[in-house]
Design a protein around this motif. Structure first.
Motif, PDB file in Angstrom:
ATOM      1  N   ASN A 236       0.816  -1.213   0.000  1.00 36.96           N
ATOM      2  CA  ASN A 236       0.000   0.000   0.000  1.00 36.96           C
ATOM      3  C   ASN A 236       0.854   1.270   0.000  1.00 36.96           C
ATOM      4  O   ASN A 236       0.425   2.314  -0.500  1.00 36.96           O
ATOM      5  CB  ASN A 236      -0.933   0.001   1.209  1.00 36.96           C
ATOM      6  CG  ASN A 236      -2.000   1.070   1.099  1.00 36.96           C
ATOM      7  OD1 ASN A 236      -2.614   1.238   0.048  1.00 36.96           O
ATOM      8  ND2 ASN A 236      -2.222   1.795   2.175  1.00 36.96           N
ATOM      9  N   SER A 237       2.058   1.175   0.534  1.00 38.09           N
ATOM     10  CA  SER A 237       2.950   2.344   0.560  1.00 38.09           C
ATOM     11  C   SER A 237       3.997   2.281  -0.560  1.00 38.09           C
ATOM     12  O   SER A 237       4.890   3.122  -0.628  1.00 38.09           O
ATOM     13  CB  SER A 237       3.649   2.453   1.916  1.00 38.09           C
ATOM     14  OG  SER A 237       4.426   1.297   2.184  1.00 38.09           O
ATOM     15  N   SER A 238       3.885   1.286  -1.427  1.00 35.68           N
ATOM     16  CA  SER A 238       4.809   1.149  -2.551  1.00 35.68           C
ATOM     17  C   SER A 238       4.273   1.903  -3.759  1.00 35.68           C
ATOM     18  O   SER A 238       3.068   1.896  -4.018  1.00 35.68           O
ATOM     19  CB  SER A 238       4.989  -0.333  -2.919  1.00 35.68           C
ATOM     20  OG  SER A 238       5.486  -1.074  -1.823  1.00 35.68           O
ATOM     21  N   LEU A 239       5.163   2.534  -4.494  1.00 38.06           N
ATOM     22  CA  LEU A 239       4.747   3.250  -5.701  1.00 38.06           C
ATOM     23  C   LEU A 239       4.424   2.274  -6.817  1.00 38.06           C
ATOM     24  O   LEU A 239       4.985   1.180  -6.905  1.00 38.06           O
ATOM     25  CB  LEU A 239       5.857   4.199  -6.161  1.00 38.06           C
ATOM     26  CG  LEU A 239       6.229   5.350  -5.233  1.00 38.06           C
ATOM     27  CD1 LEU A 239       7.276   6.242  -5.905  1.00 38.06           C
ATOM     28  CD2 LEU A 239       5.007   6.177  -4.839  1.00 38.06           C
ATOM     29  N   LYS A 240       3.535   2.698  -7.705  1.00 40.22           N
ATOM     30  CA  LYS A 240       3.220   1.907  -8.884  1.00 40.22           C
ATOM     31  C   LYS A 240       4.412   1.872  -9.835  1.00 40.22           C
ATOM     32  O   LYS A 240       5.291   2.731  -9.773  1.00 40.22           O
ATOM     33  CB  LYS A 240       1.998   2.492  -9.598  1.00 40.22           C
ATOM     34  CG  LYS A 240       0.672   2.214  -8.900  1.00 40.22           C
ATOM     35  CD  LYS A 240      -0.472   2.837  -9.685  1.00 40.22           C
ATOM     36  CE  LYS A 240      -1.825   2.403  -9.140  1.00 40.22           C
ATOM     37  NZ  LYS A 240      -2.155   1.013  -9.482  1.00 40.22           N
ATOM     38  N   MET A 241       4.411   0.898 -10.732  1.00 40.97           N
ATOM     39  CA  MET A 241       5.519   0.683 -11.651  1.00 40.97           C
ATOM     40  C   MET A 241       5.824   1.943 -12.460  1.00 40.97           C
ATOM     41  O   MET A 241       6.992   2.307 -12.651  1.00 40.97           O
ATOM     42  CB  MET A 241       5.190  -0.489 -12.572  1.00 40.97           C
ATOM     43  CG  MET A 241       6.290  -0.922 -13.503  1.00 40.97           C
ATOM     44  SD  MET A 241       5.965  -2.523 -14.288  1.00 40.97           S
ATOM     45  CE  MET A 241       4.391  -2.232 -15.109  1.00 40.97           C
ATOM     46  N   GLU A 242       4.786   2.644 -12.933  1.00 40.75           N
ATOM     47  CA  GLU A 242       5.019   3.820 -13.754  1.00 40.75           C
ATOM     48  C   GLU A 242       5.638   4.969 -12.960  1.00 40.75           C
ATOM     49  O   GLU A 242       6.442   5.743 -13.492  1.00 40.75           O
ATOM     50  CB  GLU A 242       3.719   4.279 -14.431  1.00 40.75           C
ATOM     51  CG  GLU A 242       2.543   4.485 -13.507  1.00 40.75           C
ATOM     52  CD  GLU A 242       1.672   3.240 -13.357  1.00 40.75           C
ATOM     53  OE1 GLU A 242       0.461   3.402 -13.154  1.00 40.75           O
ATOM     54  OE2 GLU A 242       2.226   2.122 -13.435  1.00 40.75           O
ATOM     55  N   ALA A 243       5.302   5.066 -11.672  1.00 35.65           N
ATOM     56  CA  ALA A 243       5.861   6.130 -10.842  1.00 35.65           C
ATOM     57  C   ALA A 243       7.343   5.904 -10.560  1.00 35.65           C
ATOM     58  O   ALA A 243       8.093   6.857 -10.311  1.00 35.65           O
ATOM     59  CB  ALA A 243       5.092   6.237  -9.527  1.00 35.65           C
ATOM     60  N   LEU A 244       7.769   4.651 -10.605  1.00 34.40           N
ATOM     61  CA  LEU A 244       9.175   4.334 -10.370  1.00 34.40           C
ATOM     62  C   LEU A 244      10.060   4.747 -11.542  1.00 34.40           C
ATOM     63  O   LEU A 244      11.290   4.712 -11.432  1.00 34.40           O
ATOM     64  CB  LEU A 244       9.337   2.834 -10.105  1.00 34.40           C
ATOM     65  CG  LEU A 244       8.633   2.292  -8.852  1.00 34.40           C
ATOM     66  CD1 LEU A 244       8.760   0.772  -8.789  1.00 34.40           C
ATOM     67  CD2 LEU A 244       9.208   2.923  -7.591  1.00 34.40           C
ATOM     68  N   ARG A 245       9.451   5.160 -12.650  1.00 34.86           N
ATOM     69  CA  ARG A 245      10.217   5.547 -13.836  1.00 34.86           C
ATOM     70  C   ARG A 245      10.746   6.972 -13.763  1.00 34.86           C
ATOM     71  O   ARG A 245      11.547   7.369 -14.617  1.00 34.86           O
ATOM     72  CB  ARG A 245       9.357   5.392 -15.099  1.00 34.86           C
ATOM     73  CG  ARG A 245       9.031   3.961 -15.446  1.00 34.86           C
ATOM     74  CD  ARG A 245       8.395   3.867 -16.825  1.00 34.86           C
ATOM     75  NE  ARG A 245       9.230   4.478 -17.846  1.00 34.86           N
ATOM     76  CZ  ARG A 245      10.323   3.927 -18.355  1.00 34.86           C
ATOM     77  NH1 ARG A 245      10.737   2.752 -17.898  1.00 34.86           N
ATOM     78  NH2 ARG A 245      11.016   4.546 -19.281  1.00 34.86           N
ATOM     79  N   ASP A 246      10.301   7.743 -12.802  1.00 34.93           N
ATOM     80  CA  ASP A 246      10.720   9.146 -12.708  1.00 34.93           C
ATOM     81  C   ASP A 246      11.974   9.250 -11.848  1.00 34.93           C
ATOM     82  O   ASP A 246      11.904   9.193 -10.613  1.00 34.93           O
ATOM     83  CB  ASP A 246       9.604   9.994 -12.090  1.00 34.93           C
ATOM     84  CG  ASP A 246       9.883  11.485 -12.188  1.00 34.93           C
ATOM     85  OD1 ASP A 246      11.075  11.868 -12.158  1.00 34.93           O
ATOM     86  OD2 ASP A 246       8.923  12.264 -12.283  1.00 34.93           O
TER      87      ASP A 246
END
Length: 681
Positions: A236-246
């Protein structure tokens, strides 16, 4: 999978590739580009299946595999070569202690010794399980987590030493999210029936693993539910895969004091030595929200709960190296439930892969000496440099980029380092002790070496000569912090061309476009474009050009988000945009480099195909991959690469040359009107 009928491959020697001026005669030899065609399908409707459909029909996915295709065909033959290295080494029972042969042979032999593995049972993990049992406070909890990380169990979170994104010459300590048994946070929240079933099966799997480790039925059931609740909170506190691209938003450098303020329940000054870091002045906390939540969980879950979670993570990592009951349970969940695989691979395949994964640096030295034709490195570089040349021409002619930004882009392109074939220096694995006594202990020893190797980099200058992949691995990568592309030796392999040189359409469609062109474009995708020519996270764009570039990348996100590989499951256009940009740039640059060859200039037809048609068929062949629906569903959720059919159809629909080559017209499924075509590089 077994080598399929009429589709074996061979490393093309430099003699054939570089020194043979004789025109190849393909008329009496099987041409894989033609024999794979499914002519019942129009290339204007589904080029991926037109190019590969017959092969898929004649080669169904084996029960023991998640998929099949060109990657698997190449890997099968490389695997056979590695098996030969392993078995030959294992037969050398008097090999010098500490030699590469001894280590490879003993590791492989220990993995094949199922009698000893069965007899050992859970004993190889006895000390580690006791260490978990002995945890009695937060300090000993994090000391144990540090130990588990050191043997390859990255539980709770992720801690690594890697290049500092903003100071690429230095190594930094980086904290990243992690600790999920299901790997991706969306498995814990997506509501579709398939994902919901995976969650149900995962709890059953956790319960079964605990029972195998000696936990009674009632306690195993209770603990499995707790672990699911625990991991869901982490997710729940982990970022989504797309957010990790920034890379900018995921770069949050803190002093140790600032980290301590963020996570007061974790004494990092005492915890870090357990991870191999004596002292650190600063740490990059990539996802602060994850660590703020982890800090809460240190207190909201009891020490006993943490012990249960750590044991489950240890068993998940090492169960596959234990007795058959553990292996079968892991296969049931990870193989069958997650990937639709119903039959386990032969033991030799598993252990060959494990040996290569653990000791690939040693195996690579033998592979290069025994199986790689001389001159392969030079040929790869020749193709790569040709791609770089046309890339520069494209940048100079861009109509949307200003001269100041073009100058910076050309500087970056010129400074891209091409590491090709194999490293000039091999890593020193002399400290690793391997014996035939215990397979699990050998795996633990190599995991520990790899972890220590990484941690010892902290505080030392970056070695830009280092490779992060083996020459026998059919893959490639771009490293933005080094501004480098790395192309292992086996990328020279082209299936189906036995004892002859592939024509340039094939070479540039596969090695040029989908490999060199693809990896170079990663330096200019949505992520790579944020790093300068020296590998530092630094904006080198004018404000106006950046706006134009982002508008173009947005178009490719919109394009791919419409693709639906499975009913109700769409490609994640945001998460896959970097790979989609690289695919598009790669095929464009490969085509431009191919246009400079004699085959293209002379308009030579092979198999009745024009040079351009043949180039596009070769590109389609490069992504000849077919997956079971369960594996495809996993790829959609967890992979930054689009499914293979869209790596072909999605890209080619944007190219006017493709439309012309196959007479694609309005109304055809592959038709993309000019106004919607994406043109970036």
């Amino acid at each position: 999978m077994n080598i399929t009928k009429n589709l074996c491959f061979l490393a093309v020697s430099a003699t054939l590739l570089m020194g043979c001026n004789k025109k190849e005669d393909f008329s009496e030899q099987e041409d894989p580009l033609m024999t794979h065609l499914d002519t019942t399908i129009s290339p204007a409707d589904d080029f991926f299946m037109y190019a590969n459909g017959r092969w898929f029909k004649e080669n169904p996915i084996p029960a023991s595999e998640r998929g099949n295709g060109i990657f698997h065909t190449i890997q099968d033959t490389v695997q056979a070569q590695i098996r030969k290295i392993c078995e030959t080494s294992a037969s050398e029972t008097n090999a010098k202690k500490g030699s590469n042969i001894q280590k490879i042979g003993d590791f492989y032999a220990s993995g094949m010794d199922t009698v000893a593995i069965e007899k050992a049972g859970l004993n190889p993990l006895k000390l580690d399980l006791k260490r978990i049992d002995d945890i009695n406070d937060t300090a000993s909890l994090f000391a144990t987590i540090g130990h588990l990380h050191s043997i390859g169990v990255h539980t709770g979170f992720t801690l690594v030493v890697s290049q500092d994104d903003k100071i690429s010459s230095q190594h930094a300590l980086v904290l990243w999210q992690g600790g999920l048994g299901l790997d991706n946070r969306d498995y814990y929240f997506n509501t579709d029936a398939e994902t919901a079933n995976i969650r149900t099966e995962y709890v059953k799997h956790l319960e079964a693993m605990a029972k195998l480790a000696g936990t009674d039925d009632a306690t195993a059931k209770k603990n499995a539910s707790m672990i699911m609740k625990f991991e869901t909170e982490l997710a729940n506190s982990s970022l989504k895969m797309e957010a990790l691209r920034d890379p900018v938003k995921n770069y949050n450098k803190m002093t140790l004091a600032q980290l301590q303020k963020l996570t007061p329940n974790i004494d990092w000054a005492k915890a870090l030595p357990a991870f191999g870091i004596a002292k650190a002045d600063s740490i990059i906390v990539s996802q602060p929200g994850f660590y703020a939540n982890l800090n809460k969980m240190v207190k909201s879950y009891s020490i006993e709960d943490w012990k249960v979670y750590l044991k489950s993570q240890l068993l998940a990592e090492y169960g596959t190296y234990l007795s058959k009951d553990f292996r079968d349970e892991i296969f049931h969940f990870k193989g069958t439930v997650m990937n639709g695989v119903t039959k386990q691979k032969p033991r030799w395949k598993k252990i060959t892969d494990h040996t290569d994964s653990a000791l690939g640096e040693l195996i690579g030295q033998i592979y290069v000496a025994d199986y790689l034709p001389k001159g392969s490195k030079e040929k790869l570089l020749e193709i790569g440099n040709n791609i770089r040349t046309v890339y520069a021409e494209h940048i100079k002619n861009l109509d949307w980029m200003s001269e100041p930004t073009k100058k910076k882009a050309l500087q970056k392109l010129d400074k891209i380092v091409m590491k090709v074939g194999y490293p000039d220096e091999w890593k020193d694995m002399s400290s690793v002790v391997i014996s035939r006594d215990s397979y699990c202990a050998n795996v633990m020893a190599t995991n520990k070496w790899e972890y220590d190797y990484m941690m010892q980099k902290f505080g030392k200058p970056v070695d830009r000569k280092e490779w992060s992949i083996f020459p026998q691995t059919y893959n490639a990568y771009y490293n933005p912090s080094n501004n480098e592309i790395v192309i292992p030796a086996c990328n020279i392999l082209v299936p189906g061309f036995e004892g002859r040189m592939p024509d340039d359409a094939v070479l540039y469609g596969i090695i040029g476009g989908s490999t060199f062109g693809h990896e170079i474009t990663h330096g200019f995708d949505d992520q790579g474009s944020q790093y300068d020519e020296n590998g530092n996270l630094k904006n080198w764009w004018t404000a106006e050009d950046l706006v134009k570039f982002q508008a173009k990348t947005k178009l490719i996100v919109v394009q791919y988000s419409k693709f639906e590989p499975l009913p109700g499951k769409f490609v994640n256009g945001d998460a896959t945009q970097g790979e989609n940009i690289a695919d598009l740039g790669g095929v464009v640059m490969g085509l431009e480099a191919f246009k400079k060859t004699a085959q293209y200039k002379n308009n030579e037809k092979i198999g009745g195909m024009t040079p351009e048609q043949r180039y596009f068929l070769a590109y389609g062949y490069a992504w000849q991959v077919n997956y079971k629906k369960e594996t495809l569903a996993m790829q959609i959720m967890t992979d930054v690469h689009s499914p293979a059919q869209y790596r072909v159809n999605g890209v080619l629909a944007n190219l006017p040359e493709f439309h012309k080559a196959f007479n694609v017209k309005p109304g055809d499924k592959m038709y993309q009107p000019d106004s919607l075509r994406v043109v970036i590089w």
